[in-house]
Design a protein around this motif. Structure first.
Motif, mmCIF file in Angstrom:
data_model
loop_
_atom_site.group_PDB
_atom_site.id
_atom_site.type_symbol
_atom_site.label_atom_id
_atom_site.label_comp_id
_atom_site.label_asym_id
_atom_site.label_seq_id
_atom_site.Cartn_x
_atom_site.Cartn_y
_atom_site.Cartn_z
ATOM 1 N N VAL A 141 0.832 -1.199 0.000
ATOM 2 C CA VAL A 141 0.000 0.000 0.000
ATOM 3 C C VAL A 141 0.868 1.251 0.000
ATOM 4 N N LEU A 142 1.913 1.254 0.813
ATOM 5 C CA LEU A 142 2.812 2.408 0.867
ATOM 6 C C LEU A 142 3.471 2.639 -0.485
ATOM 7 N N ASN A 143 3.935 1.570 -1.118
ATOM 8 C CA ASN A 143 4.559 1.712 -2.435
ATOM 9 C C ASN A 143 3.566 2.239 -3.457
ATOM 10 N N PHE A 149 1.290 11.554 -7.412
ATOM 11 C CA PHE A 149 0.961 12.769 -6.664
ATOM 12 C C PHE A 149 -0.321 12.576 -5.867
ATOM 13 N N GLU A 150 -1.340 11.987 -6.521
ATOM 14 C CA GLU A 150 -2.620 11.776 -5.851
ATOM 15 C C GLU A 150 -2.468 10.834 -4.656
ATOM 16 N N GLY A 151 -1.647 9.794 -4.822
ATOM 17 C CA GLY A 151 -1.440 8.849 -3.727
ATOM 18 C C GLY A 151 -0.742 9.491 -2.545
ATOM 19 N N THR A 203 -4.684 2.603 -6.208
ATOM 20 C CA THR A 203 -4.489 3.343 -4.958
ATOM 21 C C THR A 203 -5.787 3.465 -4.174
ATOM 22 N N GLU A 204 -6.851 3.840 -4.869
ATOM 23 C CA GLU A 204 -8.142 3.986 -4.202
ATOM 24 C C GLU A 204 -8.634 2.644 -3.671
#
Length: 214
Positions: A141-143, A149-151, A203-204
């Motif tokens: 998740v961190l990666n 940018f959004e993440g 990401t979402e």
């Protein structure tokens, strides 16, 4: 069969009878026929560039009629044209994608610096985000969040308590949703092309799946 004419000085020795010194027409004819056979087996270019049948099933790019026309003018055979496309897929496309990814990363870094009010402030915030992410998020998740940018903005909101808290990896276990997201991360659109829409979707997905509340 012997030739009664005097041998020519530029005829190879293998076509000259060592005893009589005359040209061995039977040997010469045999060699000619063998050469003709080999030449007929060599691949030749098609009647037009439109007949080049190129395999681009890798999906990295499509057949380019203008390129085929130029290769046809150079006399390229079917096999040679395929080799050109294969080399482009193997060497050029990865290099272009890498350059594009580096350019995109530079642009996103510039956006972050501008958003947080300068390079020094961004460096400090990025250090805090990394520490927060390592403490609270699964590495995948961190990666994922750190790749856009959004993440990173979502990660920043989480750190400030503006997003639902994420539980640790050990508290969740691997479920069907996570397996699906990890499968999406193996898609070339995510790891190679860095498609913005696709990356945002992954990401979402991670954010929603782990957003069970603090």
């Amino acid at each position: 069969m012997m030739n009664t004419l005097a041998p020519q000085p530029n005829i190879p020795e293998k076509f000259i009878d060592p005893q009589s010194g005359e040209v061995r027409l039977d040997s010469l004819l045999s060699s000619y026929l063998e050469l003709e056979r080999k030449m007929s087996e060599r691949p030749s270019r098609p009647a037009s560039p439109d007949e080049y049948q190129v395999d681009v099933s890798h999906g990295l790019f499509d057949i380019d009629p203008d390129v085929n026309k130029k290769l046809y003018e150079y006399g390229f055979t079917l096999e040679q044209v395929q080799a050109v496309y294969d080399m482009a897929a193997e060497k050029l496309v990865p290099m272009i994608l890498e350059m594009s990814a580096e350019f995109q990363a530079d642009r996103e870094n510039e956006r972050l610096i501008a958003h947080f009010g300068g390079e020094d402030k961004w460096q400090e915030i990025s250090r805090q985000l990394l520490a927060y992410g390592r403490k609270n998020l699964p590495p995948e998740v961190l990666n994922s969040l750190s790749s856009s940018f959004e993440g990173i903005m979502a990660l920043h909101r989480m750190m400030q308590g503006q997003e639902p808290g994420l539980v640790s990896e050990g508290e969740t276990g691997v479920n069907a949703g996570e397996e699906e997201l990890r499968s999406m991360m193996r898609d070339p659109r995510y790891w190679r092309e860095r498609d913005p829409g696709y990356v945002a979707k992954v990401t979402e997905g991670f954010r929603r799946m782990y957003g069970a509340g603090k």
